[in-house]
Every structure is written in structure tokens, then in C-alpha cells.
Design an enzyme around this catalytic site. Structure first.
Site, mmCIF file in Angstrom:
data_model
loop_
_atom_site.group_PDB
_atom_site.id
_atom_site.type_symbol
_atom_site.label_atom_id
_atom_site.label_comp_id
_atom_site.label_asym_id
_atom_site.label_seq_id
_atom_site.Cartn_x
_atom_site.Cartn_y
_atom_site.Cartn_z
ATOM 1 N N LYS A 9 0.840 -1.367 -0.011
ATOM 2 C CA LYS A 9 -0.188 -0.120 -0.103
ATOM 3 C C LYS A 9 0.955 1.339 0.004
ATOM 4 O O LYS A 9 1.983 1.299 0.230
ATOM 5 C CB LYS A 9 -0.809 -0.086 1.388
ATOM 6 C CG LYS A 9 -2.116 -1.124 1.373
ATOM 7 C CD LYS A 9 -2.750 -1.322 2.504
ATOM 8 C CE LYS A 9 -3.920 -2.428 2.144
ATOM 9 N NZ LYS A 9 -4.791 -2.285 3.504
ATOM 10 N N TYR A 49 -12.542 -2.253 -3.276
ATOM 11 C CA TYR A 49 -12.956 -2.241 -2.138
ATOM 12 C C TYR A 49 -14.427 -2.086 -1.941
ATOM 13 O O TYR A 49 -14.943 -1.845 -1.177
ATOM 14 C CB TYR A 49 -12.257 -1.011 -1.122
ATOM 15 C CG TYR A 49 -10.896 -1.279 -0.590
ATOM 16 C CD1 TYR A 49 -10.565 -2.671 0.209
ATOM 17 C CD2 TYR A 49 -9.827 -0.541 -0.999
ATOM 18 C CE1 TYR A 49 -9.493 -2.827 0.732
ATOM 19 C CE2 TYR A 49 -8.668 -0.879 -0.399
ATOM 20 C CZ TYR A 49 -8.328 -1.828 0.533
ATOM 21 O OH TYR A 49 -7.171 -2.280 0.833
ATOM 22 N N ASN A 112 -1.829 -0.141 6.890
ATOM 23 C CA ASN A 112 -1.460 -1.686 7.505
ATOM 24 C C ASN A 112 -0.808 -2.178 6.554
ATOM 25 O O ASN A 112 -0.649 -3.434 6.386
ATOM 26 C CB ASN A 112 -2.657 -2.451 8.040
ATOM 27 C CG ASN A 112 -3.596 -2.777 6.786
ATOM 28 O OD1 ASN A 112 -3.538 -2.203 5.731
ATOM 29 N ND2 ASN A 112 -4.692 -3.498 7.122
ATOM 30 N N HIS A 115 -2.011 -5.382 1.291
ATOM 31 C CA HIS A 115 -3.181 -6.053 1.070
ATOM 32 C C HIS A 115 -2.877 -7.376 0.543
ATOM 33 O O HIS A 115 -1.920 -7.478 -0.307
ATOM 34 C CB HIS A 115 -3.982 -5.134 -0.122
ATOM 35 C CG HIS A 115 -5.239 -6.025 -0.490
ATOM 36 N ND1 HIS A 115 -6.308 -6.114 0.213
ATOM 37 C CD2 HIS A 115 -5.330 -6.801 -1.552
ATOM 38 C CE1 HIS A 115 -7.052 -6.922 -0.516
ATOM 39 N NE2 HIS A 115 -6.420 -7.310 -1.754
ATOM 40 N N GLU A 126 -9.815 -9.905 -7.775
ATOM 41 C CA GLU A 126 -8.648 -8.686 -7.663
ATOM 42 C C GLU A 126 -7.549 -8.876 -8.794
ATOM 43 O O GLU A 126 -7.299 -7.652 -9.401
ATOM 44 C CB GLU A 126 -8.256 -9.008 -6.272
ATOM 45 C CG GLU A 126 -9.388 -8.250 -5.413
ATOM 46 C CD GLU A 126 -8.824 -8.649 -3.950
ATOM 47 O OE1 GLU A 126 -7.818 -9.228 -3.492
ATOM 48 O OE2 GLU A 126 -9.614 -8.301 -2.979
HETATM 49 P P1 ABT Z 1 -7.152 -5.282 3.101
HETATM 50 O O1 ABT Z 1 -5.975 -6.233 2.801
HETATM 51 O O2 ABT Z 1 -6.730 -3.947 2.817
HETATM 52 O O3 ABT Z 1 -8.297 -5.841 2.205
HETATM 53 O O4 ABT Z 1 -7.565 -5.518 4.513
HETATM 54 P P2 ABT Z 1 -8.104 -6.760 5.469
HETATM 55 O O5 ABT Z 1 -8.770 -7.538 4.330
HETATM 56 O O6 ABT Z 1 -7.222 -7.293 6.199
HETATM 57 O O7 ABT Z 1 -9.039 -5.967 6.103
HETATM 58 P P3 ABT Z 1 -10.818 -5.170 5.584
HETATM 59 B B1 ABT Z 1 -11.620 -5.607 6.539
HETATM 60 O O8 ABT Z 1 -11.039 -5.789 4.352
HETATM 61 O O9 ABT Z 1 -10.140 -3.690 5.677
HETATM 62 C C1 ABT Z 1 -10.124 -3.007 4.491
HETATM 63 C C2 ABT Z 1 -9.341 -1.912 4.740
HETATM 64 O O10 ABT Z 1 -10.072 -0.895 5.551
HETATM 65 C C3 ABT Z 1 -9.495 -0.611 6.645
HETATM 66 N N1 ABT Z 1 -10.296 -0.760 7.684
HETATM 67 C C4 ABT Z 1 -11.162 -1.736 8.223
HETATM 68 C C5 ABT Z 1 -10.271 0.626 8.643
HETATM 69 O O11 ABT Z 1 -9.694 1.446 8.303
HETATM 70 N N2 ABT Z 1 -11.534 0.581 9.569
HETATM 71 C C6 ABT Z 1 -11.992 -0.534 9.923
HETATM 72 O O12 ABT Z 1 -12.886 -0.304 10.968
HETATM 73 C C7 ABT Z 1 -11.812 -1.692 9.258
HETATM 74 C C8 ABT Z 1 -12.856 -3.100 9.485
HETATM 75 C C9 ABT Z 1 -8.293 -1.569 6.741
HETATM 76 C C10 ABT Z 1 -8.047 -2.080 5.487
HETATM 77 N N3 ABT Z 1 -6.971 -1.317 4.857
HETATM 78 N N4 ABT Z 1 -6.107 -0.228 5.173
HETATM 79 N N5 ABT Z 1 -5.646 0.489 4.857
HETATM 80 MG MG MG Z 2 -10.036 -7.001 2.628
#
Ligand code: ABT
Ligand code: MG
Length: 148
Positions: A9, A49, A112, A115, A126
Site C-alpha cells: 500500500k 474495495y 496496514n 493488502h 482482484e
Molecule cells: P485489506 O487487505 O486492505 O483488504 O485488509 P483486510 O482484508 O485485512 O481487512 P478489511 B476488513 O478488508 O479492511 C479493508 C481496509 O479498511 C481498513 N479498515 C477496516 C479501517 O480503516 N477501519 C475498519 O474499521 C476496518 C474494518 C483496513 C484496510 N486497509 N487499509 N488501509
Molecule cells: Mg480485505
């Protein structure tokens, strides 16, 4: 052989972590079959997303993922979808298991680092969003006889 979609990212790119992240998957034995740096459009980000559309963090998420270049890749190998997610760690880096990529490099759920597709179906979807079929390379590695 199974394939998954991974993406360093914008925070991972800006922090100079591209090489270290790719290395972990190479060292594991996974084969890189597609790799490119790209700047994602809002349209592509919203499609990628799509499952989060309407959630409170959605707009911030799209802002973030389009805020700078990402490194997109497809890697291939045994059980790679699940195993890559385990190597990344939990979505919230503060909850991620020690030694995982997110635990090692991050502290914020919205920053984080990496992805990875969360299922085989997500991986196929994807990969189709980010790569044309001619950008995915089929090739043999001599080392595979020492991995499998
Ligand atoms: P991705 O790999 O980015 O899809 O992350 P992951 O699958 O581990 O987790 P999900 B649930 O898909 O989160 C997508 C992105 O959204 C952010 N997020 C998620 C928040 O900021 N707040 C929240 O409460 C949640 C649930 C984290 C993930 N990416 N970023 N940046
Ligand atoms: Mg995800």
C-alpha cells in the site's frame, strides 16, 4: 497452482518497505508471476474495495489507497491465499501476531502496509482488476524441485 493478489500500500511504498515485503514471499518459496508499480484511480479503488462501500471508513480508505503509488503483485504457490494472509497478520497491526508483516511494520488499522486477497474468489476477482492476462508470466524455476 493457486494464485493470490498482493499489494504494497502507499504507506509501505513511502516507508521504503517494498523490497523487504517482496523478500518475505520470495524466501517462503512463492513465485512472483506479476509485478508492477501503479497509481490507482478512485474508480479502481472503489471497485477493489466494493465490499466496504457505505461503511464509515470507506471514503478515507479510498483516499488512502489512491494517495500514492502502490506495488501490485500476483504470487503463486501451495495454499498461497491463506498463507499470505497469515504472513501479513490481522487487519489491525496492533492485533497482528508477532513476526507478521503488519505486526512488524505498523500500528494503525488504516495504515496496514499490505493488502492480500481474503479468499480464492477474491483473488480471482482482484487479479482481474489489476492485471491483464498478458502481464502474468508463466515460467519454470529450477528451485521448485527443492520447494515441492
Ligand atoms: P485489506 O487487505 O486492505 O483488504 O485488509 P483486510 O482484508 O485485512 O481487512 P478489511 B476488513 O478488508 O479492511 C479493508 C481496509 O479498511 C481498513 N479498515 C477496516 C479501517 O480503516 N477501519 C475498519 O474499521 C476496518 C474494518 C483496513 C484496510 N486497509 N487499509 N488501509
Ligand atoms: Mg480485505
Amino acid at each position: 497452482m493457486e494464485r493470490t493478489y498482493l499489494m504494497v500500500k502507499p504507506d509501505g511504498v513511502q516507508r521504503g518497505l517494498i523490497g523487504q515485503i517482496i523478500s518475505k514471499f520470495e524466501q517462503k518459496g512463492y513465485k512472483i508471476v506479476g509485478l508492477k508499480m501503479m497509481q490507482i484511480s478512485r474508480e479502481v479503488a472503489e471497485r477493489h474495495y466494493g465490499e466496504h462501500a457505505g461503511k464509515p471508513f470507506f471514503n478515507g480508505l479510498v483516499d488512502f489507497i489512491t494517495s500514492g503509488p502502490v506495488v501490485a503483485m500476483v504470487i503463486e504457490g501451495k495454499d498461497v491465499v491463506t498463507t499470505a494472509r497469515e504472513m501479513m497478520g490481522a487487519t489491525n497491526p496492533l492485533k497482528a501476531a508477532p513476526g507478521t508483516i503488519r505486526a512488524t511494520f505498523g500500528v494503525d488499522v488504516g495504515r496496514n502496509i499490505i493488502h492480500g486477497s481474503d479468499s480464492l474468489e477474491s483473488a480471482q476477482r482482484e487479479i482481474g482488476i489489476f492485471f491483464k492476462s498478458e502481464e502474468l508470466i508463466d515460467y519454470d524455476r529450477a528451485i521448485d524441485t527443492w520447494i515441492y
